[in-house]
Design an enzyme around this catalytic site. Sequence first.
Site, PDB file in Angstrom:
ATOM      1  N   LYS A   7       0.834  -1.209   0.000  1.00  0.00           N
ATOM      2  CA  LYS A   7       0.000   0.000   0.000  1.00  0.00           C
ATOM      3  C   LYS A   7       0.863   1.252   0.000  1.00  0.00           C
ATOM      4  O   LYS A   7       0.649   2.175  -0.786  1.00  0.00           O
ATOM      5  CB  LYS A   7      -0.940   0.021   1.228  1.00  0.00           C
ATOM      6  CG  LYS A   7      -1.860  -1.179   1.325  1.00  0.00           C
ATOM      7  CD  LYS A   7      -2.760  -1.120   2.558  1.00  0.00           C
ATOM      8  CE  LYS A   7      -2.062  -1.155   3.893  1.00  0.00           C
ATOM      9  NZ  LYS A   7      -1.390  -2.453   4.187  1.00  0.00           N
ATOM     10  N   ARG A  42      -9.788   0.459   8.761  1.00  0.00           N
ATOM     11  CA  ARG A  42      -9.284  -0.863   9.085  1.00  0.00           C
ATOM     12  C   ARG A  42     -10.262  -1.686   9.902  1.00  0.00           C
ATOM     13  O   ARG A  42      -9.951  -2.808  10.271  1.00  0.00           O
ATOM     14  CB  ARG A  42      -8.040  -0.672   9.945  1.00  0.00           C
ATOM     15  CG  ARG A  42      -6.765  -1.156   9.331  1.00  0.00           C
ATOM     16  CD  ARG A  42      -5.695  -0.672  10.284  1.00  0.00           C
ATOM     17  NE  ARG A  42      -4.522  -1.448  10.182  1.00  0.00           N
ATOM     18  CZ  ARG A  42      -3.450  -1.054   9.489  1.00  0.00           C
ATOM     19  NH1 ARG A  42      -3.464   0.059   8.803  1.00  0.00           N
ATOM     20  NH2 ARG A  42      -2.381  -1.796   9.480  1.00  0.00           N
ATOM     21  N   ARG A 100      11.871  -5.352   4.572  1.00  0.00           N
ATOM     22  CA  ARG A 100      11.584  -3.923   4.402  1.00  0.00           C
ATOM     23  C   ARG A 100      12.448  -3.002   5.254  1.00  0.00           C
ATOM     24  O   ARG A 100      12.692  -3.222   6.417  1.00  0.00           O
ATOM     25  CB  ARG A 100      10.125  -3.642   4.750  1.00  0.00           C
ATOM     26  CG  ARG A 100       9.820  -2.139   4.757  1.00  0.00           C
ATOM     27  CD  ARG A 100       8.381  -1.823   4.886  1.00  0.00           C
ATOM     28  NE  ARG A 100       7.791  -2.362   6.088  1.00  0.00           N
ATOM     29  CZ  ARG A 100       6.493  -2.353   6.319  1.00  0.00           C
ATOM     30  NH1 ARG A 100       5.668  -1.852   5.427  1.00  0.00           N
ATOM     31  NH2 ARG A 100       6.010  -2.850   7.425  1.00  0.00           N
ATOM     32  N   ARG A 128      11.234  -1.302  10.774  1.00  0.00           N
ATOM     33  CA  ARG A 128      10.145  -1.014  11.701  1.00  0.00           C
ATOM     34  C   ARG A 128      10.111  -2.027  12.841  1.00  0.00           C
ATOM     35  O   ARG A 128      10.336  -3.210  12.628  1.00  0.00           O
ATOM     36  CB  ARG A 128       8.808  -1.036  10.944  1.00  0.00           C
ATOM     37  CG  ARG A 128       8.411   0.331  10.440  1.00  0.00           C
ATOM     38  CD  ARG A 128       7.245   0.310   9.509  1.00  0.00           C
ATOM     39  NE  ARG A 128       6.065  -0.407   9.986  1.00  0.00           N
ATOM     40  CZ  ARG A 128       4.930  -0.490   9.299  1.00  0.00           C
ATOM     41  NH1 ARG A 128       4.832   0.121   8.126  1.00  0.00           N
ATOM     42  NH2 ARG A 128       3.904  -1.162   9.756  1.00  0.00           N
ATOM     43  N   ARG A 150      -0.091  -9.209  13.317  1.00  0.00           N
ATOM     44  CA  ARG A 150      -0.749  -8.224  12.438  1.00  0.00           C
ATOM     45  C   ARG A 150      -1.615  -8.917  11.395  1.00  0.00           C
ATOM     46  O   ARG A 150      -2.685  -8.437  11.042  1.00  0.00           O
ATOM     47  CB  ARG A 150       0.306  -7.331  11.769  1.00  0.00           C
ATOM     48  CG  ARG A 150       0.905  -6.313  12.740  1.00  0.00           C
ATOM     49  CD  ARG A 150       2.256  -5.817  12.278  1.00  0.00           C
ATOM     50  NE  ARG A 150       2.195  -5.086  11.036  1.00  0.00           N
ATOM     51  CZ  ARG A 150       3.231  -4.922  10.216  1.00  0.00           C
ATOM     52  NH1 ARG A 150       4.405  -5.442  10.524  1.00  0.00           N
ATOM     53  NH2 ARG A 150       3.103  -4.241   9.115  1.00  0.00           N
TER      54      ARG A 150
HETATM   55  P1  AP5 Z   1       4.830  -1.571   1.791  1.00  0.00           P
HETATM   56  O1  AP5 Z   1       4.482  -0.723   0.622  1.00  0.00           O
HETATM   57  O2  AP5 Z   1       5.566  -0.957   2.927  1.00  0.00           O
HETATM   58  O3  AP5 Z   1       3.507  -2.350   2.303  1.00  0.00           O
HETATM   59  P2  AP5 Z   1       2.260  -1.822   3.118  1.00  0.00           P
HETATM   60  O4  AP5 Z   1       1.048  -2.462   2.535  1.00  0.00           O
HETATM   61  O5  AP5 Z   1       2.264  -0.355   3.252  1.00  0.00           O
HETATM   62  O6  AP5 Z   1       2.564  -2.538   4.509  1.00  0.00           O
HETATM   63  P3  AP5 Z   1       2.500  -1.969   5.993  1.00  0.00           P
HETATM   64  O7  AP5 Z   1       3.248  -2.979   6.838  1.00  0.00           O
HETATM   65  O8  AP5 Z   1       2.902  -0.551   6.078  1.00  0.00           O
HETATM   66  O9  AP5 Z   1       1.001  -2.096   6.297  1.00  0.00           O
HETATM   67  P4  AP5 Z   1       0.343  -2.136   7.645  1.00  0.00           P
HETATM   68  O10 AP5 Z   1      -1.040  -1.969   7.209  1.00  0.00           O
HETATM   69  O11 AP5 Z   1       0.609  -3.334   8.475  1.00  0.00           O
HETATM   70  O12 AP5 Z   1       1.057  -0.987   8.493  1.00  0.00           O
HETATM   71  P5  AP5 Z   1       0.650   0.505   8.809  1.00  0.00           P
HETATM   72  O13 AP5 Z   1       1.864   1.314   8.808  1.00  0.00           O
HETATM   73  O14 AP5 Z   1      -0.500   0.902   7.981  1.00  0.00           O
HETATM   74  O15 AP5 Z   1       5.667  -2.824   1.215  1.00  0.00           O
HETATM   75  C1  AP5 Z   1       6.168  -3.837   2.075  1.00  0.00           C
HETATM   76  C2  AP5 Z   1       7.506  -4.340   1.520  1.00  0.00           C
HETATM   77  O16 AP5 Z   1       7.267  -4.975   0.265  1.00  0.00           O
HETATM   78  C3  AP5 Z   1       8.538  -3.225   1.239  1.00  0.00           C
HETATM   79  O17 AP5 Z   1       9.822  -3.675   1.550  1.00  0.00           O
HETATM   80  C4  AP5 Z   1       8.419  -2.982  -0.284  1.00  0.00           C
HETATM   81  O18 AP5 Z   1       9.640  -2.541  -0.842  1.00  0.00           O
HETATM   82  C5  AP5 Z   1       8.062  -4.384  -0.773  1.00  0.00           C
HETATM   83  N1  AP5 Z   1       7.227  -4.374  -1.982  1.00  0.00           N
HETATM   84  C6  AP5 Z   1       6.195  -3.525  -2.288  1.00  0.00           C
HETATM   85  N2  AP5 Z   1       5.655  -3.847  -3.479  1.00  0.00           N
HETATM   86  C7  AP5 Z   1       6.362  -4.946  -3.932  1.00  0.00           C
HETATM   87  C8  AP5 Z   1       6.271  -5.734  -5.109  1.00  0.00           C
HETATM   88  N3  AP5 Z   1       5.372  -5.500  -6.058  1.00  0.00           N
HETATM   89  N4  AP5 Z   1       7.142  -6.769  -5.225  1.00  0.00           N
HETATM   90  C9  AP5 Z   1       8.074  -7.033  -4.273  1.00  0.00           C
HETATM   91  N5  AP5 Z   1       8.219  -6.305  -3.145  1.00  0.00           N
HETATM   92  C10 AP5 Z   1       7.350  -5.277  -2.972  1.00  0.00           C
HETATM   93  O19 AP5 Z   1       0.135   0.359  10.313  1.00  0.00           O
HETATM   94  C11 AP5 Z   1       1.020   0.082  11.355  1.00  0.00           C
HETATM   95  C12 AP5 Z   1       0.255  -0.059  12.656  1.00  0.00           C
HETATM   96  O20 AP5 Z   1      -0.397   1.168  12.982  1.00  0.00           O
HETATM   97  C13 AP5 Z   1      -0.861  -1.106  12.684  1.00  0.00           C
HETATM   98  O21 AP5 Z   1      -0.368  -2.394  12.956  1.00  0.00           O
HETATM   99  C14 AP5 Z   1      -1.744  -0.550  13.796  1.00  0.00           C
HETATM  100  O22 AP5 Z   1      -1.201  -0.843  15.046  1.00  0.00           O
HETATM  101  C15 AP5 Z   1      -1.674   0.943  13.577  1.00  0.00           C
HETATM  102  N6  AP5 Z   1      -2.724   1.467  12.685  1.00  0.00           N
HETATM  103  C16 AP5 Z   1      -2.527   2.051  11.461  1.00  0.00           C
HETATM  104  N7  AP5 Z   1      -3.696   2.406  10.913  1.00  0.00           N
HETATM  105  C17 AP5 Z   1      -4.656   2.058  11.806  1.00  0.00           C
HETATM  106  C18 AP5 Z   1      -6.067   2.157  11.804  1.00  0.00           C
HETATM  107  N8  AP5 Z   1      -6.746   2.678  10.777  1.00  0.00           N
HETATM  108  N9  AP5 Z   1      -6.747   1.676  12.887  1.00  0.00           N
HETATM  109  C19 AP5 Z   1      -6.089   1.148  13.942  1.00  0.00           C
HETATM  110  N10 AP5 Z   1      -4.738   1.019  14.002  1.00  0.00           N
HETATM  111  C20 AP5 Z   1      -4.036   1.473  12.946  1.00  0.00           C
HETATM  112 MG    MG Z   2       2.522   1.010   4.861  1.00  0.00          MG
END
Ligand code: AP5
Ligand code: MG
Length: 215
Positions: free
Chosen positions: A13, A88, A127, A160, A171
């Site tokens: 994402k 979410r 990552r 991270r 997660r």
């Molecule tokens: P990346 O683009 O970083 O993936 P992502 O989908 O953004 O993954 P996240 O881990 O950031 O998602 P998340 O939803 O768990 O975390 P968030 O920060 O939102 O890509 C991942 C890896 O893959 C990278 O190394 C990239 O280079 C590689 N990659 C990408 N595309 C590729 C491809 N095509 N081929 C190969 N490799 C590829 O949330 C973190 C925490 O915050 C949550 O756990 C929760 O505690 C809290 N939180 C956030 N939002 C909320 C909410 N709305 N409600 C409650 N808690 C929340």
């Molecule tokens: Mg992300």
Amino acid sequence: MRIILFGPPGVGKGTQAKILVDKFNIPQISTGDLLREAVSQGTEVGKQAKAVLEAGQLVSDKIMIEIIRVVLKSDKCKNGFILDGFPRTVPQAEALSLLLVQLHLGIDHVINMEVDEEEIIKRLGKRMMCKDCGKIYPIDNDHHRGDARCDSCSGELFQRDDDKPETIHKRLLVYSRSTFPVKKYYSGLGLLRTIKATGTVEHVNNEILKAINHK
Ligand code: AP5
Ligand code: MG
């Protein structure tokens, strides 16, 4: 253009949001990034969220909805936005719908990104992110193998805290229990566009553009 990027942790994402920001000139609203920023600044929200993030659990709907309310009403979202990581839970999705009605706005597309769990674990294990500009890297990228610096801004790269194997599993569990049902909510509204998020980053980006009729 108002888009939601939806999908499990590690599906890509954040990576895709950053490309869409440049293409459409609208901001990425990553609730994960906002929370990590709050934690590092030690704000009240940050203090409450720190342990929750480390445990791979969800921050309360009340806090998240308030954060989104403030951001979406701000000037920077006046021409559109890309929501990354919100909503979410179904209550978050319902609150977003209500907020958008109040603002006389609507969501254009919800992009549901799908990859299998094995690939997610592989991606998150590799990552790294830039401390300064947030750029995301896979660490096996040859360019970054010894020197962990961002090639856009020379910022330091970091892993991270919630990308430890045991937290990744938590997660994923939280995703399937609490976040997966949001898909049904948007499919019911006719907004869900599902894409396979496998292949190169460029390929996935093309799939997104096709899904939103920009290719
Ligand atoms: P990346 O683009 O970083 O993936 P992502 O989908 O953004 O993954 P996240 O881990 O950031 O998602 P998340 O939803 O768990 O975390 P968030 O920060 O939102 O890509 C991942 C890896 O893959 C990278 O190394 C990239 O280079 C590689 N990659 C990408 N595309 C590729 C491809 N095509 N081929 C190969 N490799 C590829 O949330 C973190 C925490 O915050 C949550 O756990 C929760 O505690 C809290 N939180 C956030 N939002 C909320 C909410 N709305 N409600 C409650 N808690 C929340
Ligand atoms: Mg992300």
